[in-house]
Design a protein around this motif. Sequence first.
Motif, PDB file in Angstrom:
ATOM      1  N   ALA A   1       0.003  -5.618  -2.238  1.00 19.97           N
ATOM      2  CA  ALA A   1      -1.106  -5.749  -3.180  1.00 19.97           C
ATOM      3  C   ALA A   1      -1.558  -4.381  -3.695  1.00 19.97           C
ATOM      4  O   ALA A   1      -1.843  -4.214  -4.888  1.00 19.97           O
ATOM      5  CB  ALA A   1      -2.275  -6.479  -2.523  1.00 19.97           C
ATOM      6  N   LEU A   2      -1.610  -3.408  -2.789  1.00 17.61           N
ATOM      7  CA  LEU A   2      -2.039  -2.069  -3.198  1.00 17.61           C
ATOM      8  C   LEU A   2      -1.008  -1.405  -4.107  1.00 17.61           C
ATOM      9  O   LEU A   2      -1.362  -0.709  -5.068  1.00 17.61           O
ATOM     10  CB  LEU A   2      -2.294  -1.198  -1.966  1.00 17.61           C
ATOM     11  CG  LEU A   2      -3.473  -1.640  -1.081  1.00 17.61           C
ATOM     12  CD1 LEU A   2      -3.621  -0.709   0.118  1.00 17.61           C
ATOM     13  CD2 LEU A   2      -4.771  -1.665  -1.884  1.00 17.61           C
ATOM     14  N   LEU A   3       0.278  -1.613  -3.819  1.00 19.93           N
ATOM     15  CA  LEU A   3       1.327  -1.062  -4.674  1.00 19.93           C
ATOM     16  C   LEU A   3       1.246  -1.641  -6.080  1.00 19.93           C
ATOM     17  O   LEU A   3       1.410  -0.925  -7.080  1.00 19.93           O
ATOM     18  CB  LEU A   3       2.709  -1.332  -4.081  1.00 19.93           C
ATOM     19  CG  LEU A   3       3.166  -0.407  -2.960  1.00 19.93           C
ATOM     20  CD1 LEU A   3       4.492  -0.898  -2.377  1.00 19.93           C
ATOM     21  CD2 LEU A   3       3.319   1.028  -3.473  1.00 19.93           C
ATOM     22  N   LEU A   4       0.966  -2.939  -6.158  1.00 21.94           N
ATOM     23  CA  LEU A   4       0.862  -3.603  -7.456  1.00 21.94           C
ATOM     24  C   LEU A   4      -0.319  -3.073  -8.270  1.00 21.94           C
ATOM     25  O   LEU A   4      -0.329  -3.162  -9.503  1.00 21.94           O
ATOM     26  CB  LEU A   4       0.737  -5.115  -7.269  1.00 21.94           C
ATOM     27  CG  LEU A   4       2.033  -5.823  -6.829  1.00 21.94           C
ATOM     28  CD1 LEU A   4       1.744  -7.241  -6.365  1.00 21.94           C
ATOM     29  CD2 LEU A   4       3.035  -5.833  -7.980  1.00 21.94           C
ATOM     30  N   GLN A   5      -1.329  -2.526  -7.587  1.00 23.78           N
ATOM     31  CA  GLN A   5      -2.459  -1.926  -8.294  1.00 23.78           C
ATOM     32  C   GLN A   5      -2.194  -0.475  -8.665  1.00 23.78           C
ATOM     33  O   GLN A   5      -2.533  -0.031  -9.766  1.00 23.78           O
ATOM     34  CB  GLN A   5      -3.716  -1.991  -7.416  1.00 23.78           C
ATOM     35  CG  GLN A   5      -4.314  -3.372  -7.311  1.00 23.78           C
ATOM     36  CD  GLN A   5      -5.512  -3.393  -6.384  1.00 23.78           C
ATOM     37  OE1 GLN A   5      -5.797  -2.412  -5.703  1.00 23.78           O
ATOM     38  NE2 GLN A   5      -6.209  -4.512  -6.351  1.00 23.78           N
TER      39      GLN A   5
END
Length: 448
Positions: free
Chosen positions: A133-137
Amino acid sequence: MTRQETPSKHARQFGLPIATALVMGNIIGGGIFLLPASVAPFGTISLVAFAVLTAGAIALALVFGRLAQRHPRTGGPYVYARAAFGDFAGFLAAWSYWITTWVSNAALAVAAVGYLDVLIPVHESKAATITAALLLQWLPALANLAGTRYVGAVQLLSTVLKFAPLLLVAVGGLFFFDPANLGPFQARGQSGLGAISASAAILLFSYLGVESAAVSAGEVRDPRRNVGRATILGTLGAALIYLLGTLSVFGTVPHDQLVSSTAPFTDAVNSMFGGSWGGTAVAVAALVSMVGALNGWTLLSAQTPYAAAKDGLFPQVFAAKRRGVPTAGVLVTAVLASLLTVYNYTAGSKGVFETLVLVTTFTATVPYLLSTAAQIYFLACGQSQRVHRSRLARDAVLAVLAFGFSMWLVAGSGYEAVYQGVLFLFAGVLVYAWMAARKQHGQTRTAD
């Protein structure tokens, strides 16, 4: 004073194609992949609701185009509200829009992980889920930090990639269309108006993002001309995809199956071409769609605070640009969205997170209401430098329709969302009081 940004080879103004892609990419996130199943219980009369909403969205798009001609500056709704009603109204528009962007980014990332899990199983580990999720942000945030040149490239590429499979279903599905799959025109036990209103409540927020080109007007080449065009073209393109996609799914997936479907586009692809590869294809399309939306919304999340900071209504750190991008706005937004995402996965308070996301459906409409009210104000004032008198009647009708559409958006968000959204909005009053005091103190010292 804010330090002047030095020209950079990484900064580039957006032309009409990229500005249009920004509007389309921000309007269409991941929700389209569930919309047909969401409105199927109301019958095909929900397509009528789509048509009504499209008319309202186009009226709003036209108003933003008119406003951008008069005020071709970065900030969009903030600029219009402040020009018409002063600093406080402008601040409310900026504050509410900023809340919308970073909370929505967290929601988009969480939803994107669900589609990523179809391709790479990350749900087995909470740490892997949070990391994904953090990578996608942060990947879209890094594209933004690299400069507007790369933001535009990512936005154009993601728009092309995500619309290819959507058009496959939207257009290709018409060749496999079977009227027997449509089900009833209207669900039993509901009046026609009731069914339209009920389905419209679900579809209302499908058009959030029509303001994207206006918010980034300062980065658009020839904004007086291109912002309005990009807004209309982007809204019409999104509307066409929505309408044809929903119609094709209605006609390719049996109604009884569609009502309970959790992946209507997957079912449509499998029905059209056979096999079970539809899930993978739709997951890839949804993932690309959401990454593109994250890229565009990350840019917008920095633009409104940038415009407000230039006027002394947000902290000055937001007014610094590098490579054409307000870097502090991008970083602060990414950090806040990341914290909210981690909280969602670790606190186990799914209801709290969903409530926050629902609140954004209200906060997103506040700038719309203020912008359309500003247009009505400009028209009513009859200011010759702002009003094309030959277009007065048409502009007035469009402004009233857009204001009504914005009010409908507020009503559709529900009592709880409006109640909590107002609390979020009023929390910003303290920030405004502090910034207004600092601004007044600075002006006093300058006068001395």
